[in-house]
Scaffold this motif. Structure first.
Motif, short mmCIF file in Angstrom:
data_model
loop_
_atom_site.label_atom_id
_atom_site.label_comp_id
_atom_site.label_asym_id
_atom_site.label_seq_id
_atom_site.Cartn_x
_atom_site.Cartn_y
_atom_site.Cartn_z
N THR B 244 6.94 1.93 -3.24
CA THR B 244 7.69 0.51 -2.71
C THR B 244 8.81 0.52 -1.62
OG1 THR B 244 7.70 0.10 -5.27
CG2 THR B 244 8.73 -1.34 -3.75
N LYS B 245 9.52 1.55 -1.67
CA LYS B 245 10.49 1.82 -0.56
C LYS B 245 9.89 1.89 0.91
CE LYS B 245 13.04 5.24 -0.45
NZ LYS B 245 13.32 6.30 -1.01
N ASP B 246 8.79 2.81 0.98
CA ASP B 246 8.15 3.09 2.24
C ASP B 246 7.26 1.92 2.51
OD1 ASP B 246 9.23 5.83 1.71
OD2 ASP B 246 7.44 6.43 1.01
N LEU B 247 6.94 1.24 1.58
CA LEU B 247 5.68 0.21 1.93
C LEU B 247 6.53 -0.96 2.68
CD1 LEU B 247 2.82 -0.73 1.44
CD2 LEU B 247 3.96 -2.34 0.10
N PHE B 248 7.90 -1.40 2.13
CA PHE B 248 8.59 -2.29 2.50
C PHE B 248 9.15 -1.86 4.10
CE2 PHE B 248 7.89 -4.41 -1.30
CZ PHE B 248 7.92 -5.69 -1.07
N LYS B 249 9.55 -0.57 4.24
CA LYS B 249 10.24 -0.23 5.56
C LYS B 249 9.06 -0.19 6.53
CE LYS B 249 12.86 3.58 4.76
NZ LYS B 249 12.68 5.06 4.52
N ASN B 250 8.08 0.23 6.23
CA ASN B 250 6.95 0.63 7.07
C ASN B 250 5.53 0.05 6.77
OD1 ASN B 250 5.74 1.41 9.54
ND2 ASN B 250 5.58 3.69 8.76
N PRO B 251 5.48 -1.14 6.50
CA PRO B 251 4.13 -1.66 6.12
C PRO B 251 3.04 -1.29 7.24
CG PRO B 251 5.42 -3.49 6.70
CD PRO B 251 6.08 -2.39 7.06
N LEU B 252 1.91 -0.92 6.89
CA LEU B 252 1.12 -0.14 7.88
C LEU B 252 -0.21 -1.23 8.15
CD1 LEU B 252 0.83 3.50 7.42
CD2 LEU B 252 2.23 1.98 9.04
N HIS B 253 -0.77 -1.73 7.05
CA HIS B 253 -2.16 -2.49 7.01
C HIS B 253 -1.68 -3.69 7.54
CE1 HIS B 253 -6.02 -3.88 5.98
NE2 HIS B 253 -6.47 -2.90 5.83
N PRO B 254 -2.67 -4.27 8.59
CA PRO B 254 -2.44 -5.71 9.14
C PRO B 254 -2.19 -6.78 7.96
CG PRO B 254 -4.15 -4.69 10.34
CD PRO B 254 -3.58 -3.79 9.16
N TYR B 255 -3.14 -6.51 6.71
CA TYR B 255 -3.15 -7.23 5.83
C TYR B 255 -1.75 -7.34 4.84
CZ TYR B 255 -4.23 -9.52 1.06
OH TYR B 255 -4.16 -10.40 0.23
N THR B 256 -1.30 -6.07 4.62
CA THR B 256 0.20 -6.01 4.05
C THR B 256 1.32 -6.71 5.15
OG1 THR B 256 -0.61 -3.88 3.49
CG2 THR B 256 1.55 -4.38 3.02
N ARG B 257 1.07 -6.58 6.21
CA ARG B 257 2.15 -7.34 7.18
C ARG B 257 1.97 -8.94 7.08
NH1 ARG B 257 1.99 -3.76 12.71
NH2 ARG B 257 2.72 -1.74 11.73
N GLY B 258 0.53 -9.30 6.85
CA GLY B 258 0.62 -10.78 6.69
C GLY B 258 0.90 -11.29 5.40
N LEU B 259 0.89 -10.61 4.40
CA LEU B 259 1.48 -10.81 3.13
C LEU B 259 2.77 -10.74 3.12
CD1 LEU B 259 -0.35 -8.65 0.24
CD2 LEU B 259 -0.52 -11.06 0.64
N MET B 260 3.48 -9.99 3.86
CA MET B 260 5.22 -10.01 4.05
C MET B 260 5.34 -11.25 4.77
SD MET B 260 6.06 -6.11 4.36
CE MET B 260 5.76 -5.08 2.77
N ASP B 261 4.65 -11.64 5.72
CA ASP B 261 4.98 -12.73 6.64
C ASP B 261 4.95 -13.98 5.88
OD1 ASP B 261 5.89 -11.30 8.71
OD2 ASP B 261 3.73 -11.54 9.80
#
Lengths: 337, 324
Positions: B244-261
């Motif tokens: 969880t920590k790594d994903l929020f610190k460094n989201p890699l996949h464009p979809y994950t980034r989109g979700l965070m946005d």
């Protein structure tokens, strides 16, 4: 629950009174003078006037209603112009035959619609389901009197193994009248020959009446079952490893029967009134046939009696059905949000 | 960490009139003992289908599983016979459905339904009477912070509020000891304050009982609060998996980034850009990356080839050609 029952009974009384007022008004506003019709066109005017006075036809309508309704409460529907007997005596003679027919028919359609509905749902989308579906559409589309004629043709002419007329064969002595239902009376007196003969006579007319409701309810049960099979709570129960028989009994059947029971009740209640063509075809001495004859002859007292009785039966059956549904469905029993 | 559940290359297809809808397209995920894992993705991406295939409660007449294994404690659930899968359902894994109102049978009391679960769990010997079962159920109802469990026990589902029904679903899932709990968007149907309560309750119960948890959610925020590790799912594929920590610190996949946005922020104002388009057709999916039509970073290769899962950093997997 008790509150619910008393509430329904209380409502039922009002509905019966309402029906009686309505039928009274309708029967008095149709054209034609009942006294004249009873005595025939050649009867002298003074005789007609006298009969009018005797029947209270010269009084205003509300007064006529009061005379009539006070009689109804005592079980006195007046005299039939047609049979020249008290209407109540006619009813006592003809009603049991129709009740017997309806009960037997009701048993047939309830029993077989449940079996067909369960089969169709269990084997849904297979050939079993397909055959039941085809049968159902035919059965729903063909009216009871056509079925009656076909049955009569088959078993009266082509393959005469089942009697097609009346309630009992002429060579069999009828059991003494206790309830008026020949099957019950003959069983009560241990007269098995009469019992089986009466059953045979019942078979075709009740089958003719049962066909429509039977297939309709089989369809409703099938769709209600398949509908509930897809419900989330079934898959939740499966996910908890609840055994197949418990899921079937508890999670599937009980909720699925709720809509079917309501329709069964309505169908059963309308059997009585809808029986007249079938009663005519099979020469069944029932109240439905009696009612139609009364209507054709403008026999006011008889018409009113038949309709009030049908109305009362309808209401009683509906109350029973509502109670069954309420016992199945807590949302109705306890009042939903 | 020892793996309790290991899903390998699982494919789940639904048969439709137009052909097979390839809803779950070869996913890999695993859950360790005592681990809390999140499965995040938008509605219709196959999260619930994946989870339901673990308990094998999908309609077998409509669903086809052409490939894959679901290894639970060493044996493959998909190849178990009826008795074996029943044992898993009764003793080991339980699932909380996302619709508490639909998950409860309307014509029986909730107590009755909880008792049925206890009775079928087979974890109690013959001396365990009906009264003992009832007191176990009452205790479990009290555990989910319902103050008058006896009254609730005798209530029908329609007499309870949504939050209450959700709690009862939790009771059914936790009333007997289990090793793995699958929670399918619990609380989604409820308002946010109740949802938050339900999530906290769930986490504390799972931790207290040392169970593993798979939390299905469409919200990265919820997953961040509750789980140790997150799988991001898009259109039947796992596109990214990380702590969880790594994903929020460094989201890699464009979809994950989109979700965070997509998550609206309290400060900063305005609605974020989000992700354009809709979930793709499952019946004739593209041969390449399923996210390609919506991807802001799409390259030519993405339309032709499926991106394999690549190790980006330690314990951080991503399925995207950007990192290949």
């Amino acid at each position: 629950m008790l509150l619910y029952i008393s509430k329904r009974l209380f409502q039922g009384v009002f509905v019966v009174v309402g029906i009686s007022i309505l039928i009274f008004i309708i029967s008095r506003v149709v054209p034609g003078d009942p006294a004249r019709m009873a005595l025939g066109p050649r009867a002298p005017q003074y005789a007609v006037d006298e009969l009018r006075r005797e029947m209270h036809l010269d009084k205003p309508l509300p007064v006529q209603y009061c005379y009539w309704f006070s009689g109804v409460i005592r079980g006195d529907f007046g005299k039939s112009i047609n049979t020249k007997r008290p209407v109540m005596a006619d009813v006592k003679e003809f009603l049991p035959a129709t009740i017997e027919l309806a009960l037997f028919s009701g048993f047939l359609f309830i029993f077989f619609s449940i079996i067909l509905g369960l089969l169709a749902a269990r084997y849904r989308d297979t050939w079993v389901d397909g055959i039941i579906r085809a049968l159902s559409y035919t059965g729903i589309a063909v009216p009871a009197f056509v079925v009656a004629v076909i049955l009569m043709l088959l078993f009266g002419y082509v393959w005469p193994i089942i009697p097609v007329l009346g309630r009992l064969s002429s060579d069999i002595t009828a059991p003494p009248v206790i309830t008026g239902l020949i099957t019950v009376d003959s069983l009560a007196t241990g007269n098995f020959t009469a019992f089986f003969d009466a059953l045979k006579h019942l078979l075709l007319p009740s089958l003719a009446l049962a066909v429509g409701p039977l297939f309709q309810e089989a369809r409703i049960l099938r769709s209600s079952l398949t509908d509930n099979m897809g419900k989330e709570y079934i898959s939740v129960a499966t996910g908890y490893g609840i055994s197949g028989s418990v899921i079937m009994r508890k999670y599937l059947l009980k909720p699925s029967f709720i809509p079917v029971v309501s329709v069964m009740g309505l169908d059963f209640a309308s059997l009585m009134g809808n029986a007249f063509l079938v009663e005519r075809i099979f020469n069944w001495p029932g109240i439905s046939r009696y009612g139609i004859n009364a209507m054709l002859n403008k026999d006011l007292n008889a018409i009113s009696a038949v309709i009030v009785i049908f109305g009362a039966i309808f209401i009683v059956v509906n109350i029973i059905v509502d109670l069954i549904v309420a016992s199945l469905d807590p949302r109705i029993r306890l009042g939903g949000k | 960490m020892e793996r309790l559940l290991d899903i390998r290359n699982l494919k789940v297809w639904y048969s439709t009139y137009r052909g097979f809808a390839k809803v779950v397209d070869g996913i890999n995920m695993h859950v360790g003992k005592g681990e809390k894992v999140g499965l995040v993705g938008e509605s219709g991406c196959g999260k619930t289908t994946t989870m339901k295939s673990i308990l094998r409660v999908l309609d077998s007449r409509k669903v086809h599983i052409p490939e894959g294994e679901i290894i639970f404690k060493g044996s493959d659930i998909l190849r178990m016979n009826y008795n074996e899968i029943q044992q898993v359902r009764r003793r080991s894994i339980s699932m909380i459905s996302q619709e508490p109102s639909a998950a409860l049978n309307p014509v029986f009391t909730v107590g009755d339904q909880i008792m049925e679960v206890i009775r079928h769990s087979g974890q109690f010997d013959k001396n365990f009477s009906k009264k003992d079962m009832k007191s176990l159920a009452i205790k479990a109802i009290r555990d989910v912070l319902i103050s008058d469990p006896e009254r609730i026990f005798d209530s029908y589902p329609h007499q309870l509020s949504g939050g209450m029904k959700q709690r009862i679903c939790i009771v059914m899932a936790l009333v007997t000891p289990r090793e793995l709990l699958i929670a399918d968007e619990p609380g989604t149907a409820l308002d946010v304050t109740i949802q938050d309560q339900i999530h906290r309750l769930l986490r504390s119960l799972v931790e207290e009982k040392h169970m593993s948890l798979i939390m299905i959610t469409h919200s990265l925020g919820v997953a961040r609060e509750l789980v140790d590790r997150i799988y991001v799912m898009y259109a039947g594929n796992i596109v990214e998996a990380a702590k969880t920590k790594d994903l929020f610190k460094n989201p890699l996949h464009p979809y994950t980034r989109g979700l965070m946005d997509c998550v609206p922020r309290l400060s900063g104002g305005g609605v974020s850009e989000g992700i354009y388009g809709y979930i793709p057709d499952y019946i004739n999916p593209t041969p390449g990356c399923r996210f390609y039509p919506r991807c802001p970073d799409a390259k030519e290769v993405c339309s032709r080839q499926k991106p394999p899962a690549t190790v980006a950093t330690e314990n951080h997997l991503v399925a995207c050609f950007k990192y290949n």
